[in-house]
Design an enzyme around this catalytic site. Structure first.
Site, PDB file in Angstrom:
ATOM      1  N   HIS A 101      -5.533  -7.338  -5.615  1.00 17.76           N
ATOM      2  CA  HIS A 101      -5.244  -6.176  -6.469  1.00 17.76           C
ATOM      3  C   HIS A 101      -5.927  -4.905  -5.950  1.00 17.76           C
ATOM      4  O   HIS A 101      -6.226  -3.996  -6.734  1.00 17.76           O
ATOM      5  CB  HIS A 101      -5.655  -6.444  -7.916  1.00 17.76           C
ATOM      6  CG  HIS A 101      -5.272  -7.799  -8.401  1.00 17.76           C
ATOM      7  ND1 HIS A 101      -3.957  -8.193  -8.508  1.00 17.76           N
ATOM      8  CD2 HIS A 101      -6.017  -8.872  -8.758  1.00 17.76           C
ATOM      9  CE1 HIS A 101      -3.917  -9.454  -8.932  1.00 17.76           C
ATOM     10  NE2 HIS A 101      -5.142  -9.885  -9.081  1.00 17.76           N
ATOM     11  N   CYS A 102      -6.193  -4.856  -4.646  1.00 13.78           N
ATOM     12  CA  CYS A 102      -6.920  -3.743  -4.030  1.00 13.78           C
ATOM     13  C   CYS A 102      -8.347  -3.626  -4.568  1.00 13.78           C
ATOM     14  O   CYS A 102      -8.998  -2.600  -4.371  1.00 13.78           O
ATOM     15  CB  CYS A 102      -6.186  -2.410  -4.189  1.00 13.78           C
ATOM     16  SG  CYS A 102      -4.649  -2.324  -3.250  1.00 13.78           S
ATOM     17  N   ALA A 103      -8.822  -4.664  -5.250  1.00 14.75           N
ATOM     18  CA  ALA A 103     -10.222  -4.732  -5.682  1.00 14.75           C
ATOM     19  C   ALA A 103     -10.936  -5.723  -4.769  1.00 14.75           C
ATOM     20  O   ALA A 103     -11.535  -6.705  -5.210  1.00 14.75           O
ATOM     21  CB  ALA A 103     -10.307  -5.158  -7.143  1.00 14.75           C
TER      22      ALA A 103
END
Length: 460
Positions: A397-399
Site C-alpha cells: 500500500h506504498c507504506a
C-alpha cells in the site's frame, strides 16, 4: 445517513460490486459524470481569452478554489494550490523549501508514512542537496508495533533546534492510525528552530489523503503549515490534488513549476520576472480545468448526499460553504464509516489466524482494515476475494517502511477500506468472503509469528 439513498447515486451497486478498495480511490457518482459532459458545452481555457466561454470557465475554475478553501476552513483561496494528486502536492512543498534548508538542518517524518511523504524527503536529503554540498538529515520516528500509535516521545527526541520541517500522516493508509496533530503541532512549535523571518518553531506538513475523506479538517484550528489531499478519494475524477499552505509561506516561497499564467501579466523581461498574485503564482501552464471544477463540485455533492431530506442543497450552488455545514456533513460520514470499520473488526476477530494491524477495536482509526492470515499469501487472498466479487487490495500500500518495520515477509497485507456509500451488507459480504477464501487457501501450517496487530487469539 440514509445509505440506500446515497448508494442510489452510484452505478456500482447495481452491478453487484462490493467496492471496498476506497482508500485507493472512490467511486464516481452519476452527477459528476453528467457535470463533466455539461461543462464541455461552453468549455475554453482559463485566464487566456476574452470570449464568453473563457470567462465562464475561468469563473467556475476560480470558484472551485473558493470551495477547496471553505472545505478546509482556510482563510481564502490565496492559501490553495492544485496539483495532480497528494504526491505532487508534497513534492511541491519539497521544491518550495529546497533552497531554504541550511547545512546541518533536518526534516523529521515517521515510519508509518505513505512513500509519498517519505521518499521526497529521502531524495532531498540523500540525492538533491548533497549534489550542492549541503548536508540535511532525514530522521524517522518510530511507531508502537502493538497499537500502531506514533511514538510521540521518540518524535519529540528527534525534533530539535535544527528541525526545519516535521512531516506526518493525518491517517495511515495501512495502520489506520490517526496521530494527534495538535500534540505534534506543539512539539514542532517547541523545537526552537529559527526561521528566516525570525520566528521560531518547525514547520508542520500533514499528508491528509486518508484523513480528509472521512473527517472534518479545520486547518486554522489545527494550525498546520501545509496540508495535502487528493480529490479522487472523495468521489471526484483522477488528476486533482489540493495543497493548503499558510498564505505567507506561499507568498515567500518559490514555485514548483515555472511558465505561463504563474507570472504577472506582462511581467517577463530578460532580467526580471514578476509572479502572479496568489493563488495563481502556483498554477503554471494550462491546469486540469474540468478536473478542478468537478472536484470542487464533488465536495459539495458529499454534503448533499449525507444531509437529511429537505436540507439545503449545495451541488449546483455557488454560495460559500459554511464551516458548520461541512462539519456536520463530515461528522455524519465519519460516524458511518467508523461503525463499518468496527463491524469489520468484530468479524475479523472470529476468523482463526487473522491478524490485523493498527489500533484496537474502539480506538479512533481511518475506515480501513489491513490484515494477514497465517499461512495465506495476501496477494492470493485478494485475488480470491475478487473471484467472490469483493474488491480488496493487497501489497504494501506504498507504506513500505511500516511493513518492513513489522517484519512482514513478504512486506504485504490485504486491505479492505470503506467510504460514505459502503453499507453494512457490503462489510458482511466482504468478511464472509474472507472467511471462505481463507478456508480454501490456508494449508495445515504452523501459526505464523510476527509483531503487531490483533489475532483471533488476542493482541500479539
Amino acid at each position: 445517513m440514509d445509505v440506500d439513498r446515497v448508494r442510489s447515486h452510484f452505478a456500482f451497486p447495481d452491478l453487484g460490486r462490493v467496492a471496498t478498495n476506497n482508500a485507493a480511490t472512490s467511486q464516481p457518482p452519476r452527477e459528476l459524470l453528467r457535470l463533466l459532459e455539461s461543462l464541455t458545452e461552453d468549455y475554453d481555457n482559463v485566464h487566456r481569452g476574452q470570449s464568453s466561454a473563457s470567462r465562464r470557465t475561468s469563473e467556475r475554475f476560480e470558484s472551485a478554489y473558493d470551495t477547496f478553501a471553505q472545505w478546509l476552513n482556510a482563510p481564502s483561496r490565496r492559501s490553495i494550490a492544485t496539483y495532480r494528486n497528494t504526491t505532487e502536492a508534497i513534492n511541491a512543498v519539497m521544491y518550495m523549501l529546497l533552497t531554504q534548508f541550511r547545512d546541518g538542518d533536518n526534516v523529521v517524518t515517521t515510519m508509518m508514512e505513505h512513500n509519498s511523504n517519505f521518499v521526497p524527503w529521502y531524495g532531498m536529503c540523500h540525492e538533491i542537496l548533497p549534489a550542492f554540498g549541503r548536508r540535511v538529515e532525514c530522521r524517522v520516528a518510530r511507531f508502537d508495533h502493538a497499537t500502531g500509535a506514533l511514538d510521540l516521545e521518540h518524535l519529540a527526541e528527534l525534533v530539535d533546534e535544527r528541525t526545519k520541517l516535521v512531516c506526518v500522516t493525518g491517517a495511515s493508509n495501512f495502520l489506520g492510525t490517526k496521530p494527534p496533530l495538535r500534540t505534534i503541532r506543539a512539539i514542532a512549535d517547541r523545537s526552537g528552530y529559527v526561521r528566516d523571518d525570525g520566528r521560531t518553531g518547525s514547520l508542520l506538513l500533514v499528508d491528509a489523503a486518508q484523513l480528509v475523506p472521512s473527517s472534518f479538517v479545520d486547518v486554522q484550528q489545527l494550525d498546520v503549515d501545509f496540508l495535502a489531499f487528493s480529490c479522487h478519494k472523495m468521489l471526484a475524477p483522477f488528476g486533482v490534488g489540493v495543497l493548503y499552505a499558510k498564505e505567507q509561506l506561499l507568498a515567500a516561497g518559490r514555485p514548483f513549476l515555472y511558465g505561463g499564467d504563474m507570472v504577472a501579466e506582462g511581467g517577463v523581461s530578460v532580467d526580471r520576472v514578476d509572479y502572479n498574485d496568489l493563488p495563481w503564482k502556483y498554477a503554471a501552464g494550462t491546469p486540469n480545468i474540468l478536473g478542478v471544477i468537478a472536484s470542487a463540485r464533488a465536495l459539495r455533492l458529499v454534503v448533499d448526499l449525507v444531509s437529511p431530506e429537505g436540507a439545503p442543497r449545495w451541488f449546483d450552488d455557488d454560495r460559500p460553504l459554511p464551516r458548520s455545514v461541512v462539519a456536520q456533513a463530515m461528522h455524519r460520514v465519519g460516524g458511518h464509516t467508523r461503525s463499518l470499520t468496527e463491524l469489520a473488526m468484530q468479524e475479523a476477530m472470529t476468523i482463526d489466524g487473522l491478524r490485523w494491524y493498527g489500533p484496537a477495536l474502539g480506538t479512533p482509526r481511518a475506515p480501513l482494515l489491513a490484515f494477514t492470515v497465517d499461512g495465506v499469501d495476501p496477494i492470493r487472498l485478494a485475488e480470491g476475494l475478487n473471484l467472490e466479487g469483493v474488491e480488496a487490495r493487497a501489497g504494501c500500500h506504498c507504506a513500505t517502511l511500516a511493513h518492513r518495520d513489522l517484519g512482514l515477509n513478504p512486506p504485504a497485507t490485504c486491505r479492505l477500506s470503506f467510504a460514505l456509500y459502503t453499507s453494512a451488507d457490503d462489510v458482511a459480504l466482504a468478511m464472509d468472503a474472507v472467511r471462505r477464501v481463507v478456508r480454501d487457501l490456508r494449508p495445515l501450517a504452523p501459526r505464523a509469528t510476527g509483531a503487531g496487530g490483533w489475532t483471533s487469539g488476542g493482541r500479539s
